[in-house]
Design a protein around this motif. Structure first.
Motif, short mmCIF file in Angstrom:
data_model
loop_
_atom_site.label_atom_id
_atom_site.label_comp_id
_atom_site.label_asym_id
_atom_site.label_seq_id
_atom_site.Cartn_x
_atom_site.Cartn_y
_atom_site.Cartn_z
N ALA A 1 0.84 -1.20 0.00
CA ALA A 1 0.00 0.00 0.00
C ALA A 1 0.88 1.25 0.00
O ALA A 1 0.98 1.98 1.00
CB ALA A 1 -0.93 -0.01 1.20
N ILE A 2 1.51 1.49 -1.14
CA ILE A 2 2.44 2.60 -1.32
C ILE A 2 1.96 3.46 -2.48
O ILE A 2 1.45 2.96 -3.48
CB ILE A 2 3.87 2.10 -1.61
N LEU A 3 2.14 4.76 -2.36
CA LEU A 3 1.82 5.69 -3.44
C LEU A 3 3.05 6.51 -3.77
O LEU A 3 3.72 7.04 -2.87
CB LEU A 3 0.68 6.62 -3.04
N SER A 4 3.36 6.63 -5.04
CA SER A 4 4.45 7.48 -5.51
C SER A 4 3.88 8.53 -6.45
O SER A 4 3.11 8.20 -7.35
CB SER A 4 5.52 6.65 -6.23
N ALA A 5 4.25 9.77 -6.22
CA ALA A 5 3.80 10.88 -7.08
C ALA A 5 5.00 11.64 -7.60
O ALA A 5 5.93 11.93 -6.84
CB ALA A 5 2.88 11.82 -6.29
N LYS A 6 4.99 11.95 -8.89
CA LYS A 6 6.08 12.69 -9.52
C LYS A 6 5.50 13.84 -10.34
O LYS A 6 4.73 13.62 -11.28
CB LYS A 6 6.88 11.77 -10.45
N LEU A 7 5.88 15.05 -9.97
CA LEU A 7 5.51 16.24 -10.76
C LEU A 7 6.75 16.72 -11.47
O LEU A 7 7.70 17.19 -10.85
CB LEU A 7 4.95 17.34 -9.86
N TRP A 8 6.75 16.58 -12.80
CA TRP A 8 7.89 17.00 -13.63
C TRP A 8 7.53 18.31 -14.32
O TRP A 8 6.54 18.37 -15.05
CB TRP A 8 8.21 15.91 -14.66
N ILE A 9 8.33 19.34 -14.07
CA ILE A 9 8.05 20.68 -14.58
C ILE A 9 9.14 21.08 -15.57
O ILE A 9 10.33 21.11 -15.21
CB ILE A 9 7.99 21.71 -13.42
N ARG A 10 8.76 21.35 -16.79
CA ARG A 10 9.73 21.74 -17.83
C ARG A 10 10.44 23.02 -17.41
O ARG A 10 9.82 23.98 -16.95
CB ARG A 10 9.00 21.93 -19.16
N GLY A 11 11.74 23.06 -17.61
CA GLY A 11 12.53 24.24 -17.27
C GLY A 11 13.91 23.80 -16.80
O GLY A 11 14.77 23.44 -17.59
N GLY A 12 14.12 23.77 -15.51
CA GLY A 12 15.40 23.31 -14.98
C GLY A 12 16.51 24.32 -15.17
O GLY A 12 16.29 25.48 -15.54
N SER A 13 17.74 23.87 -14.92
CA SER A 13 18.88 24.79 -14.94
C SER A 13 19.17 25.35 -16.33
O SER A 13 19.76 26.42 -16.46
CB SER A 13 20.13 24.09 -14.40
N ALA A 14 18.75 24.63 -17.37
CA ALA A 14 18.96 25.15 -18.73
C ALA A 14 18.15 26.41 -18.98
O ALA A 14 18.46 27.18 -19.89
CB ALA A 14 18.60 24.08 -19.77
N ALA A 15 17.11 26.62 -18.18
CA ALA A 15 16.27 27.82 -18.34
C ALA A 15 16.72 28.96 -17.43
O ALA A 15 16.10 30.03 -17.46
CB ALA A 15 14.82 27.46 -18.04
N ASP A 16 17.77 28.74 -16.64
CA ASP A 16 18.25 29.83 -15.79
C ASP A 16 18.74 30.99 -16.63
O ASP A 16 19.57 30.80 -17.54
CB ASP A 16 19.41 29.35 -14.90
N PRO A 17 18.28 32.22 -16.37
CA PRO A 17 18.75 33.37 -17.16
C PRO A 17 20.23 33.65 -16.89
O PRO A 17 20.76 33.34 -15.83
CB PRO A 17 17.89 34.53 -16.63
N THR A 18 20.89 34.22 -17.86
CA THR A 18 22.26 34.66 -17.67
C THR A 18 22.31 35.65 -16.51
O THR A 18 21.50 36.56 -16.42
CB THR A 18 22.80 35.32 -18.94
N GLY A 19 23.26 35.44 -15.61
CA GLY A 19 23.34 36.25 -14.41
C GLY A 19 22.61 35.65 -13.24
O GLY A 19 22.77 36.12 -12.10
N GLN A 20 21.80 34.60 -13.48
CA GLN A 20 21.05 33.94 -12.40
C GLN A 20 21.21 32.43 -12.46
O GLN A 20 20.31 31.68 -12.06
CB GLN A 20 19.57 34.32 -12.48
N ARG A 21 22.34 31.96 -12.96
CA ARG A 21 22.55 30.52 -13.08
C ARG A 21 22.68 29.90 -11.68
O ARG A 21 23.53 30.29 -10.90
CB ARG A 21 23.79 30.24 -13.93
N GLY A 22 21.80 28.96 -11.40
CA GLY A 22 21.65 28.37 -10.08
C GLY A 22 20.29 28.67 -9.49
O GLY A 22 19.93 28.13 -8.43
N ARG A 23 19.50 29.47 -10.19
CA ARG A 23 18.20 29.89 -9.69
C ARG A 23 17.24 28.71 -9.53
O ARG A 23 16.55 28.58 -8.51
CB ARG A 23 17.59 30.93 -10.63
N SER A 24 17.17 27.83 -10.53
CA SER A 24 16.21 26.73 -10.48
C SER A 24 16.51 25.76 -9.34
O SER A 24 15.60 25.32 -8.63
CB SER A 24 16.19 25.97 -11.81
#
Length: 454
Positions: free
Chosen positions: A53-76
């Motif tokens: 009786a186990i439940l696993s939930a995964k919410l995957w959101i497009r973006g990640g570190s590749a979407a970090d703006p220049t000057g804010q790398r590490g934001r995600s």
């Protein structure tokens, strides 16, 4: 993949209260897997599985570190670390007490192409814990002292990585392959930019969550009315997003280069790699079989040739992650510095072998068997299954993508793998980290080797 259908007691979209309906779209049930859509547009995939009786939930959101703006790398990644430090009505301490008090696990991390929120709990606790997932992305606390703490932890990790020769060689190769592009930095960020990030930048990042698409997968013994639980605490409003669509990700540089970093140790780390294509691209499956041939298990080509036959390797393997953009394909080898010449020569020879001759039929069948085995091992638990489907759907690929790959792999020939290697592996880069004498020897081997002049 999917198992039995969700419990009959779960409400359909039509019978649920208006604020919990699935966005006006009827649910779609195929082969024991049910697809719904939450209010606001988030796709919801339900996989009801027998067993514990186990439940696993995964919410995957497009973006990640590749979407970090220049000057804010590490934001995600900074935001990912802060999301679990308070949300909705719960402070960070109260949230931790609720999750840990139920023996559950809740974590959030950012990779190159997306941010993943993972929950694993007893099915009986889903009523209490499942609402946390969307509350984390819609109403995080973003408390200043918690941001400062998380930022300092990330900065310390980046500092420690500089002391690891393997990580130094890896970071150096990443820059060779991607320059200052979206994949050109560690998901943790760039120290000088990370140090300047604060609440204002994280608020902006929170507002952007879901704009590129998201997908939520539940696997295990499912609760009744999962939509109601997921939207609980959002004031009757959905979280605005949509299904991720397939589109080109970050490109690689695709140019041969050599880079080295001095390190006062007795070992030499070599990384030889290039950029290829995204998950699901035309020849990606052929490269996956080559990865199995070269780097999976003690019978793999690199292990046998470099460790067993030549005794060169402390550590040897192949790195080929799934990416939305041009994925790296990398050989890595750690060897004694006094054997730098032989280690460099043999590693380059193995790469050249891929370009010059196809693998044997026996090697191909073994690679296919390893591929099937790896797929089976990756589907043993609810968490593994949910994680795999969330990744595939997050890349804009079909739900049954992995099953299709298993079928398609059987028809690939040794020549197909050879053609993929010749098409995608022609321009490798070499990254070195070790003592000065060993690096000079390795650089000489590289400059004189046919692979560098191909």
């Amino acid at each position: 993949m999917g198992r039995s259908a969700p419990r009959a007691g779960a409400r359909s979209a039509a019978s649920a209260p208006a604020s919990f309906r699935t966005g006006g779209r009827p649910s779609v049930k195929t082969g024991g897997v049910e697809q719904r859509e939450l209010e606001g547009g988030c796709p919801l995939w339900l996989l009801d599985r027998p067993g514990p009786a186990i439940l696993s939930a995964k919410l995957w959101i497009r973006g990640g570190s590749a979407a970090d703006p220049t000057g804010q790398r590490g934001r995600s990644q900074l935001l990912a670390g802060v999301l679990s430090r308070g949300c909705g009505r719960l402070s960070g301490e109260a949230l931790a007490d609720l999750v840990e008090g139920r023996g559950a696990g809740l974590r959030c991390e950012a990779a190159e192409d997306g941010t993943l929120i993972s929950l694993k709990c007893a099915s009986d606790d889903a009523t209490l814990l499942l609402p946390l997932i969307l509350q984390m992305v819609s109403s995080p606390w973003l408390v200043e002292d918690q941001i400062t703490l998380e930022r300092q932890l990330n900065l310390q990790t980046l500092q420690r990585q500089k002391e690891d020769p393997f990580q130094v060689a890896h970071d150096q190769l990443r820059h060779q392959l991607y320059g200052d592009g979206p994949y050109g930095h560690d998901p943790l960020g760039v120290e000088a930019e990370l140090a300047q990030l604060g609440r204002e930048e994280l608020q902006q990042c929170t507002q952007e969550l879901g704009q590129g698409g998201a997908v939520l997968v539940l696997a295990g013994q499912l609760p009744e009315q999962p939509e109601r639980l997921l939207l609980e605490g959002l004031g009757g409003q959905g979280w605005s997003t949509q299904a991720p669509v397939r589109h080109p990700g970050a490109p690689g540089l695709k140019q041969r280069s050599l880079a080295s970093k001095l390190d006062d140790t007795e070992q030499l780390v070599l990384m030889l790699g290039t950029t290829t294509g995204p998950l699901g691209s035309e020849q990606a499956l052929a490269l996956r079989l080559l990865h199995c041939h070269l780097g999976i298990g003690m019978s793999s080509r690199l292990f046998v040739a470099l460790r067993e036959e030549h005794g060169l390797a402390y550590d040897v393997g192949v790195h080929y992650p799934a990416r939305l953009g041009d994925a790296p394909f990398v050989f890595h080898l750690s060897s004694s510095s006094d054997r730098a010449k032989e280690a460099s020569q043999e590693l380059l020879n193995e790469w050249l072998r891929l370009l010059e001759e196809p693998i044997s039929e026996e090697q191909l069948q073994l690679a296919k068997a390893k591929f099937r085995g790896q797929e089976a091992l990756g589907r043993q638990t609810c968490s593994q299954i949910a994680d795999r489907h969330a990744l595939v759907l997050g890349h804009g690929l079909p739900f049954d993508f992995a099953d299709r790959c298993l079928i398609e792999a059987e028809s690939l020939t040794a020549n197909d793998l050879h053609q993929a290697a010749k098409a995608l592996l022609q321009q490798p880069c070499l990254s070195l980290c070790g003592p000065d004498d060993a690096i000079k020897v390795a650089e000489t081997v590289w400059n004189q080797h046919p692979l560098n002049r191909a």
